[in-house]
Design a protein around this motif. Structure first.
Motif, short mmCIF file in Angstrom:
data_model
loop_
_atom_site.label_atom_id
_atom_site.label_comp_id
_atom_site.label_asym_id
_atom_site.label_seq_id
_atom_site.Cartn_x
_atom_site.Cartn_y
_atom_site.Cartn_z
N LEU A 135 0.76 -1.07 0.04
CA LEU A 135 0.01 0.05 0.02
C LEU A 135 0.81 1.25 -0.14
O LEU A 135 0.46 2.35 -0.67
CB LEU A 135 -0.84 -0.11 1.36
N GLN A 183 -4.46 0.09 -5.76
CA GLN A 183 -4.59 0.72 -4.45
C GLN A 183 -5.79 1.00 -3.96
O GLN A 183 -6.06 0.41 -2.55
CB GLN A 183 -3.70 2.19 -4.66
N GLU A 184 -6.70 1.27 -4.60
CA GLU A 184 -7.93 1.41 -4.20
C GLU A 184 -8.66 -0.02 -3.77
O GLU A 184 -9.22 0.17 -2.64
CB GLU A 184 -8.87 2.04 -5.25
N ILE A 187 -6.93 -1.12 -0.56
CA ILE A 187 -7.49 -0.54 0.36
C ILE A 187 -8.94 -1.25 1.03
O ILE A 187 -8.99 -1.53 2.12
CB ILE A 187 -7.60 0.95 0.42
#
Length: 192
Positions: A135, A183-184, A187
């Protein structure tokens, strides 16, 4: 190239990547390592307490991408704030650089551990700690690319999607958007 992370039982995340995606991620992570620079190797008998108080740089980096990765802690409106920012940088930047290097190395090592075959995807499984490192590195890669492309928050939307294929920035814009999706996804996976 829109990989999607999924939850791994017991924590962590997993994503299917093809050979091209692995190659792109590895190349970008290695470039990030080169940008951040090598760390100083501690001597075998070095005092760990002394390392905590080792002084780093007091001025922001000249490279705009590094300035984005290692921003000033305070504004530079007054001499007092500039002095405080210099002191903060002096005592924190070395550790921050080391953490960013360690995170990028986690990414490179995870990708190097995959057995990729042409035209087949492989499953990358990450522990919770590896997920955190990924991340951080995905974020650093996006910040670096955004700085190089001079992307601001206001410009991110439609302009990036409408670049003509002939635009020399197109491959990096596509990488930027893809890294954002990864990345999203990571997360969301870690929050579930």
């Amino acid at each position: 190239m829109a990989g999607h992370f999924e939850v791994v039982p017991g924590g962590g995340a997993a994503v299917a990547l093809d050979e091209v995606e692995v190659s792109i991620l590895r190349s970008l992570a290695v470039q990030l390592l080169e940008l951040i620079g090598p760390g100083e190797e501690p001597e075998a008998d070095a005092d760990p307490l002394a390392a905590l108080f080792a002084e780093g740089p007091s001025k922001p980096p000249a490279d705009p991408a590094l300035r984005r990765l290692f921003p000033d802690a305070y504004g530079d409106d007054t001499e007092e704030l500039r002095a405080a920012a210099a002191d903060f940088r002096r005592y924190t930047e070395n550790d921050l650089r080391a953490r960013k290097r360690e995170d990028a190395l986690v990414v490179v090592r995870a990708l190097d551990g995959l057995d990729t075959e042409p035209e087949e995807s492989v499953l990358l499984k990450l522990t919770p700690d590896e997920s955190r490192a990924w991340l951080g590195t995905l974020n650093d890669l996006r910040l670096t690319i955004a700085t190089r492309l001079e992307i601001t928050e206001d410009e991110e939307g439609e302009r990036l999607y409408r670049l003509p294929d002939s635009d020399p920035r197109k491959p990096m814009v596509m990488a930027y958007l893809w890294l954002g999706a990864l990345q999203e996804s990571l997360i969301e996976t870690l929050m579930s």
